[in-house]
Design a protein around this motif. Sequence first.
Motif, PDB file in Angstrom:
ATOM      1  N   LEU A   1       5.489 -11.643  30.469  1.00  0.00           N
ATOM      2  CA  LEU A   1       5.868 -12.444  31.638  1.00  0.00           C
ATOM      3  C   LEU A   1       5.191 -11.941  32.899  1.00  0.00           C
ATOM      4  N   ARG A   2       5.077 -10.613  33.015  1.00  0.00           N
ATOM      5  CA  ARG A   2       4.419 -10.076  34.208  1.00  0.00           C
ATOM      6  C   ARG A   2       2.929 -10.451  34.225  1.00  0.00           C
ATOM      7  N   SER A   3       2.303 -10.430  33.058  1.00  0.00           N
ATOM      8  CA  SER A   3       0.874 -10.802  33.006  1.00  0.00           C
ATOM      9  C   SER A   3       0.685 -12.265  33.402  1.00  0.00           C
ATOM     10  N   ARG A   4       1.587 -13.119  32.951  1.00  0.00           N
ATOM     11  CA  ARG A   4       1.515 -14.521  33.355  1.00  0.00           C
ATOM     12  C   ARG A   4       1.737 -14.675  34.855  1.00  0.00           C
ATOM     13  N   GLN A   5       2.644 -13.839  35.389  1.00  0.00           N
ATOM     14  CA  GLN A   5       2.901 -13.919  36.839  1.00  0.00           C
ATOM     15  C   GLN A   5       1.650 -13.505  37.609  1.00  0.00           C
ATOM     16  N   ASP A   6       0.998 -12.436  37.141  1.00  0.00           N
ATOM     17  CA  ASP A   6      -0.215 -11.997  37.841  1.00  0.00           C
ATOM     18  C   ASP A   6      -1.315 -13.062  37.777  1.00  0.00           C
ATOM     19  N   THR A   7      -1.420 -13.755  36.650  1.00  0.00           N
ATOM     20  CA  THR A   7      -2.408 -14.826  36.517  1.00  0.00           C
ATOM     21  C   THR A   7      -2.103 -15.957  37.474  1.00  0.00           C
ATOM     22  N   THR A   8      -0.852 -16.289  37.573  1.00  0.00           N
ATOM     23  CA  THR A   8      -0.448 -17.362  38.483  1.00  0.00           C
ATOM     24  C   THR A   8      -0.736 -16.990  39.918  1.00  0.00           C
ATOM     25  N   VAL A   9      -0.518 -15.698  40.279  1.00  0.00           N
ATOM     26  CA  VAL A   9      -0.765 -15.274  41.668  1.00  0.00           C
ATOM     27  C   VAL A   9      -2.253 -15.365  41.975  1.00  0.00           C
ATOM     28  N   ARG A  10      -3.100 -14.959  41.045  1.00  0.00           N
ATOM     29  CA  ARG A  10      -4.522 -15.000  41.286  1.00  0.00           C
ATOM     30  C   ARG A  10      -4.990 -16.436  41.428  1.00  0.00           C
TER      31      ARG A  10
ATOM     32  N   VAL B   1       5.404 -17.351  44.065  1.00  0.00           N
ATOM     33  CA  VAL B   1       5.450 -15.956  43.591  1.00  0.00           C
ATOM     34  C   VAL B   1       6.877 -15.439  43.593  1.00  0.00           C
ATOM     35  N   THR B   2       7.568 -15.760  44.617  1.00  0.00           N
ATOM     36  CA  THR B   2       8.947 -15.264  44.725  1.00  0.00           C
ATOM     37  C   THR B   2       9.823 -15.867  43.640  1.00  0.00           C
ATOM     38  N   ARG B   3       9.592 -17.160  43.355  1.00  0.00           N
ATOM     39  CA  ARG B   3      10.384 -17.812  42.318  1.00  0.00           C
ATOM     40  C   ARG B   3      10.106 -17.194  40.953  1.00  0.00           C
ATOM     41  N   GLU B   4       8.808 -16.947  40.655  1.00  0.00           N
ATOM     42  CA  GLU B   4       8.477 -16.303  39.388  1.00  0.00           C
ATOM     43  C   GLU B   4       9.075 -14.899  39.298  1.00  0.00           C
ATOM     44  N   ARG B   5       9.025 -14.176  40.407  1.00  0.00           N
ATOM     45  CA  ARG B   5       9.568 -12.817  40.427  1.00  0.00           C
ATOM     46  C   ARG B   5      11.078 -12.815  40.177  1.00  0.00           C
ATOM     47  N   LEU B   6      11.755 -13.736  40.772  1.00  0.00           N
ATOM     48  CA  LEU B   6      13.204 -13.834  40.555  1.00  0.00           C
ATOM     49  C   LEU B   6      13.510 -14.202  39.112  1.00  0.00           C
ATOM     50  N   TYR B   7      12.667 -15.050  38.578  1.00  0.00           N
ATOM     51  CA  TYR B   7      12.881 -15.458  37.183  1.00  0.00           C
ATOM     52  C   TYR B   7      12.715 -14.259  36.251  1.00  0.00           C
TER      53      TYR B   7
ATOM     54  N   GLN C   1      14.701  -2.578  22.400  1.00  0.00           N
ATOM     55  CA  GLN C   1      14.127  -2.274  23.704  1.00  0.00           C
ATOM     56  C   GLN C   1      12.604  -2.484  23.695  1.00  0.00           C
ATOM     57  N   THR C   2      11.973  -2.199  22.558  1.00  0.00           N
ATOM     58  CA  THR C   2      10.513  -2.413  22.446  1.00  0.00           C
ATOM     59  C   THR C   2      10.179  -3.893  22.563  1.00  0.00           C
ATOM     60  N   LEU C   3      10.944  -4.724  21.910  1.00  0.00           N
ATOM     61  CA  LEU C   3      10.714  -6.159  21.996  1.00  0.00           C
ATOM     62  C   LEU C   3      10.932  -6.661  23.405  1.00  0.00           C
ATOM     63  N   THR C   4      11.993  -6.106  24.048  1.00  0.00           N
ATOM     64  CA  THR C   4      12.257  -6.536  25.428  1.00  0.00           C
ATOM     65  C   THR C   4      11.097  -6.145  26.329  1.00  0.00           C
ATOM     66  N   ASP C   5      10.580  -4.937  26.149  1.00  0.00           N
ATOM     67  CA  ASP C   5       9.446  -4.502  26.979  1.00  0.00           C
ATOM     68  C   ASP C   5       8.222  -5.398  26.748  1.00  0.00           C
ATOM     69  N   GLN C   6       8.019  -5.797  25.536  1.00  0.00           N
ATOM     70  CA  GLN C   6       6.879  -6.681  25.246  1.00  0.00           C
ATOM     71  C   GLN C   6       7.029  -8.032  25.933  1.00  0.00           C
TER      72      GLN C   6
END
Length: 395
Positions: free
Chosen positions: A383-392, A312-318, A373-378
Amino acid sequence: MAWNEPGGNRNDNDPWGTGGGRRGNDQGPPDLDEALKKGLDKLNKMLGGKGGKSGGSGGSSGGSAGGFGAILALAAILVVGYVIFQSFYTVDEQERAVVLRFGEYHQTENPGLRFKVPLIDSVTKVRVTNVRTAESSGQMLTQDENLVTVDLQVQYRVGDAEAYVLNVRDSNQALAFATDSAIRHEVGSSTLDDVLTEGRAELAVRVEQRLQMFLREYGTGLELVRVNVESTQPPPAVQDAFREVQRAREDEQRVKEEAETYRNRIVPEARGEAQRMIEEANAYKEEVIERARGETSRFLELLAVYQMSPTVTRERLYLQTVEEVLANSSKILVDTESSGNMMYLPLDRLTQGSLPRSGGSSSGNNQGNVDIQTLTDQVLQELRSRQDTTVRRSR
């Protein structure tokens, strides 16, 4: 009847009234000789002589004696008046009177009306407030055996009237001799450069001190006011060379003053610049140290979290790294699979990072403006959704 006709009294008919029968208003003018004679007789009686007429030769001798006595009396009166007149004299405010009695000093009188004994006292008036001037000029040798011409002016006044009158026969001549001696002594103790340049003012002071000492020792009664060295010049044969040397020295002094002015201006500026650089270096040093301490503290805290959940920490740093990189990047990411429409991207405004979000279309083509900025937010959201999936899944 005419006054000179015979048979009549001629004295009575005298129209001038010179006859013997004059009475009343017929009296003529008095005889001047007779009046003068009467006056002399009276004066002779006062002086102890004999008056009157004794006839013949006696009357003539009496008149002569009376005339001589009158002359003596008149002379005596004149002498007495002259003596009284000469017994008083006036002393002005600017003067002092030296009184000699039988040729010996008696006293010094102050301003005012004064009395002296006639034929015994003699008075000499001296002006004590007037400033007098004496000049001296001549060639003399300096200490380094060079000739120099010095022009000197001495201003003085009488300080002691008694000494000025009695001690020295000619105080002004004594002053001239003393001035010449003093200036030659002081010039002979100085170098030529000192006499011609910087030491001239000091030379005047030394001459004044020595000259005042001479005048006091001689008892001239003179008091110096000021001594001025008007000019000091080398011999005419070498004046041009000395002028060149003088100009060179003036140029040297001018260059020194300019250099000193430049130094006074540059040195404070350099010191201020050096102090500013030192303060900036100290501030940078403190900043780097504090930043390093903060990074160290953050790294230690992150290490503890990483040891608990490395994945989790590695994904968060990434994700944080990608967010920081994409926020400062001028590149544009376009998802071409989500829509088949052709998009118009204003690159000149995209690079400024201030594009407004708009989804409108222009006439003839279905174009849209995309904000970076819109593209960056997307991307970050994905990436955050993938991180949450990985954590679960890890749980």
